[in-house]
Design a protein around this motif. Structure first.
Motif, PDB file in Angstrom:
ATOM      1  N   ASP A 240      52.333  29.534  65.679  1.00  0.00           N
ATOM      2  CA  ASP A 240      51.249  30.482  65.940  1.00  0.00           C
ATOM      3  C   ASP A 240      50.891  31.256  64.671  1.00  0.00           C
ATOM      4  O   ASP A 240      49.709  31.439  64.348  1.00  0.00           O
TER       5      ASP A 240
ATOM      6  N   ILE B   7      47.084  30.645  63.127  1.00  0.00           N
ATOM      7  CA  ILE B   7      46.115  31.655  63.539  1.00  0.00           C
ATOM      8  C   ILE B   7      45.171  31.962  62.388  1.00  0.00           C
ATOM      9  O   ILE B   7      45.587  32.069  61.229  1.00  0.00           O
ATOM     10  N   PRO B   8      43.854  32.069  62.641  1.00  0.00           N
ATOM     11  CA  PRO B   8      42.896  32.352  61.564  1.00  0.00           C
ATOM     12  C   PRO B   8      43.075  33.768  61.012  1.00  0.00           C
ATOM     13  O   PRO B   8      42.816  34.745  61.707  1.00  0.00           O
ATOM     14  N   LYS B   9      43.545  33.858  59.773  1.00  0.00           N
ATOM     15  CA  LYS B   9      43.893  35.165  59.200  1.00  0.00           C
ATOM     16  C   LYS B   9      42.664  36.051  59.004  1.00  0.00           C
ATOM     17  O   LYS B   9      42.706  37.252  59.251  1.00  0.00           O
TER      18      LYS B   9
ATOM     19  N   GLU C  69      39.774  36.075  60.600  1.00  0.00           N
ATOM     20  CA  GLU C  69      39.278  36.594  61.873  1.00  0.00           C
ATOM     21  C   GLU C  69      40.200  37.678  62.407  1.00  0.00           C
ATOM     22  O   GLU C  69      39.758  38.661  63.002  1.00  0.00           O
ATOM     23  N   LEU C  70      41.499  37.499  62.193  1.00  0.00           N
ATOM     24  CA  LEU C  70      42.465  38.477  62.669  1.00  0.00           C
ATOM     25  C   LEU C  70      42.323  39.802  61.928  1.00  0.00           C
ATOM     26  O   LEU C  70      42.419  40.883  62.523  1.00  0.00           O
TER      27      LEU C  70
ATOM     28  N   SER D 144      44.521  29.898  77.196  1.00  0.00           N
ATOM     29  CA  SER D 144      43.863  28.799  76.491  1.00  0.00           C
ATOM     30  C   SER D 144      43.612  27.627  77.436  1.00  0.00           C
ATOM     31  O   SER D 144      42.610  26.922  77.315  1.00  0.00           O
TER      32      SER D 144
ATOM     33  N   LYS E 247      35.242  33.423  71.119  1.00  0.00           N
ATOM     34  CA  LYS E 247      36.237  33.131  70.080  1.00  0.00           C
ATOM     35  C   LYS E 247      36.887  34.405  69.561  1.00  0.00           C
ATOM     36  O   LYS E 247      38.084  34.441  69.294  1.00  0.00           O
ATOM     37  N   ARG E 248      36.086  35.453  69.398  1.00  0.00           N
ATOM     38  CA  ARG E 248      36.639  36.699  68.870  1.00  0.00           C
ATOM     39  C   ARG E 248      37.679  37.278  69.826  1.00  0.00           C
ATOM     40  O   ARG E 248      38.723  37.778  69.407  1.00  0.00           O
TER      41      ARG E 248
ATOM     42  N   HIS F  65      40.837  35.282  69.471  1.00  0.00           N
ATOM     43  CA  HIS F  65      41.571  35.640  68.254  1.00  0.00           C
ATOM     44  C   HIS F  65      42.333  36.951  68.448  1.00  0.00           C
ATOM     45  O   HIS F  65      43.475  37.096  67.980  1.00  0.00           O
TER      46      HIS F  65
ATOM     47  N   GLU G 278      45.332  36.188  70.645  1.00  0.00           N
ATOM     48  CA  GLU G 278      46.357  35.464  69.897  1.00  0.00           C
ATOM     49  C   GLU G 278      47.106  36.388  68.945  1.00  0.00           C
ATOM     50  O   GLU G 278      48.337  36.331  68.845  1.00  0.00           O
ATOM     51  N   GLY G 279      46.354  37.243  68.231  1.00  0.00           N
ATOM     52  CA  GLY G 279      47.002  38.177  67.320  1.00  0.00           C
ATOM     53  C   GLY G 279      47.863  39.177  68.054  1.00  0.00           C
ATOM     54  O   GLY G 279      48.977  39.505  67.618  1.00  0.00           O
TER      55      GLY G 279
END
Length: 545
Positions: free
Chosen positions: A68, A72-74, A76-77, A131, A141-142, A145, A148-149
């Protein structure tokens, strides 16, 4: 043989859950199906898995949290870092205190420290289940994110609170000062260990690869060992192994930016990790279902701890705890959002208040899962005095009930809340992607010119090298020209490319079908067929990805 047989049956159940999830016309989360399959296994087969909490944590959590943190897209996080921290830290403490007191008030037979332990283990959320729903019900998507964060960080904060609650139960004492110092050491130490271990290992393997060459199998095995090494070192130093695994994953993603890993290694490694993630997540929920019959068999005895005799009270308690968790989460999200809007208005940036349905969806998306199950099983069996740990079976049963009910609520409620909901448009990254592709193509052309000049220097057939280089450069120049277009011309080009990709994929499938027919007719060897089919598979993944 018994352990191997159980492992194979659990893996088979995970595979069957995938088939069933795709076959059903409803968006039922795969974890729910896996719990049901596990329950069937527990009832139909004479198989019982004795779960050792320490081994359970070590086998399942490090690789999943590492992955994870790695994927995970840094960027966006970081955009929503404040929101994530408010949910992952503030909401966890709010939940532990609020739900802990609520559980103790509702079930006086459960001591307050045990109630705090149960609340702590219920505070982490599980985006895996959400998910599964998002596959058929689109979640912004936001929002995904953020979830997920939040899950990455609240895993650690929830389990740290659990550790303190267990310590208070065992010793009968709690010091806020000591707890604060311990939290800082556990958190900061865990992060430092994860970063340091991963950095040392990645630097060492890159040095070896540069000096002696790279072997894909070894590189993949190293990536599998890093989360376990980080976790074990952190736990040995009495730090958070959970945060160490997360930090190791984040550090791994930063280390990979050097681009020194071979392409074939990345392809194979991603495939291996996808399989591990699928298998471990599935096995955890199958195990939950497998344990349910045994735990429910003692429900009558367990409910007597609460002072009742009817097992139906357990259902009431589970529903009440879920409602309390949802209410506290809704209140926290609402207050957090209001503060964000207030700060934005003070800075002169007017922001529209999102629909209450979106806030409710954010609250409902906090389903419980893997971490809750793993954490509740770490409750000690006995106190330091040798007496049984108070209300341990009741806490485990309530936690499992909350997991199931929260998954059902999310699977039913999220589609209803998100259906027809007008959401803020997702920002387009097409321009950023086009710039990156143009820059990469220009770099490729420059390298082609250099290589062609070096290879053709002093040769009589230099014109062959020039012609070959020109042929390759034409591909990149065509790409640059197409990506540099704007407006209607760019839309037309993208539409044409989409049509071309569809046709190209169909052609590749026809190629592969012809090759397999040749193998069946023994006109082509299996080894040669595997080589060509692999090339076709990579091309299809490129066009169909």
């Amino acid at each position: 043989m018994g352990v191997i047989t159980i492992a194979l049956i659990l893996l088979l159940a995970v595979v069957l859950s995938g088939f069933i999830a795709r076959a059903l016309p409803w968006a039922i989360p795969r974890p729910l199906l896996q719990i049901c399959l596990g329950g069937v296994i527990g009832l139909a087969a004479d198989l019982r898995v004795q779960l050792d909490p320490d081994i359970f944590f070590l086998l399942f959590l490090p690789p999943l949290l590492f992955l994870d943190g790695w994927r995970i897209p840094k960027e966006e996080l970081l955009k929503d870092a404040k929101t994530v921290l408010e949910l992952a830290l503030g909401l966890v403490l709010f939940t532990v205190i609020g739900v802990g007191f609520f559980i103790n008030w509702m079930i006086p037979a459960m001591p307050l420290p045990v109630a705090f332990a149960l609340a702590a283990v219920l505070s982490p959320t599980d985006p895996i289940a959400v998910s599964a729903i998002a596959a058929r019900v689109p979640i912004p998507k936001r929002l995904m994110h953020i979830l997920e964060g939040e899950s990455l960080l609240n895993d650690a904060s929830g389990l740290v609170c659990l550790r303190f609650a267990i310590a208070a139960t065992l010793t009968g004492a709690f010091s806020l000062y000591d707890a604060t110092l311990s939290f800082l050491w556990v958190a900061l130490g865990g992060i430092a260990v994860g970063v340091l271990v991963t950095w040392c290992i990645t630097r060492a393997k890159e040095w070896i690869a540069r000096r002696y060459g790279e072997e894909s199998g070894s590189q993949i095995l190293i990536s599998l060992l890093i989360p376990f090494a980080s976790y074990l070192v952190a736990e040995h130093l009495h730090c958070s192994g959970i945060l160490a695994a997360v930090a190791a994953g984040v550090t791994m993603s930063v280390a990979e930016v050097t681009g020194q890993t071979l392409a074939v290694t990345r392809i194979r490694r991603n495939t291996v990790w996808d399989m591990i993630q699928f298998a471990l997540n599935g096995i955890i929920f199958v195990l939950l279902g497998e344990q349910l019959p045994t735990i429910l068999a003692g429900a009558v005895e367990t409910v007597r701890v609460t002072g009742h005799h009817d097992p139906g009270w357990l259902v009431i308690y589970v529903v009440a705890i879920n409602l309390a968790l949802a209410a506290l989460r809704f209140a926290w999200v609402w207050v957090s959002l209001s503060l964000t809007l207030f700060r934005a208005n003070l800075r002169g940036r007017a922001m529209n208040r999102p629909s209450w349905r979106l806030v409710a969806a954010t609250s409902l998306a906090g389903a419980r899962g893997t971490i809750t199950l793993a954490g509740i099983l770490t409750l000690p069996v006995a106190l330091d005095s040798g007496a049984p740990f108070p209300a341990r079976d009741l806490a485990i049963l309530l936690a499992m009930g909350v997991i199931i009910v929260s998954l059902i609520a999310a699977s039913i409620g999220l589609p209803m809340l998100l259906k027809g909901l007008e959401m803020p448009p997702e920002p387009s990254h097409q321009a950023e992607e086009d710039r990156a592709r143009i820059a990469a193509a220009k770099a490729a052309i420059a390298e082609i010119e250099r290589v062609e000049h070096d290879m053709a220097a002093g040769r009589d057939d230099a014109d062959l090298y020039v012609a070959a280089a020109a042929q390759v450069m034409d591909v990149y120049r065509t790409r640059i020209e197409a990506l540099s277009q704007e407006g209607a011309a760019a839309d037309t080009t993208r539409h044409t490319d989409a049509i071309g990709r569809t046709i190209h994929v169909a052609a590749l499938k026809a190629e592969r079908k012809a090759l397999f027919q040749m193998v069946r007719r023994r006109e082509l060897s299996g080894e040669m067929a595997r080589k060509i089919v692999r090339e076709l598979d990579l091309l299809e993944a490129r066009y169909d990805g």
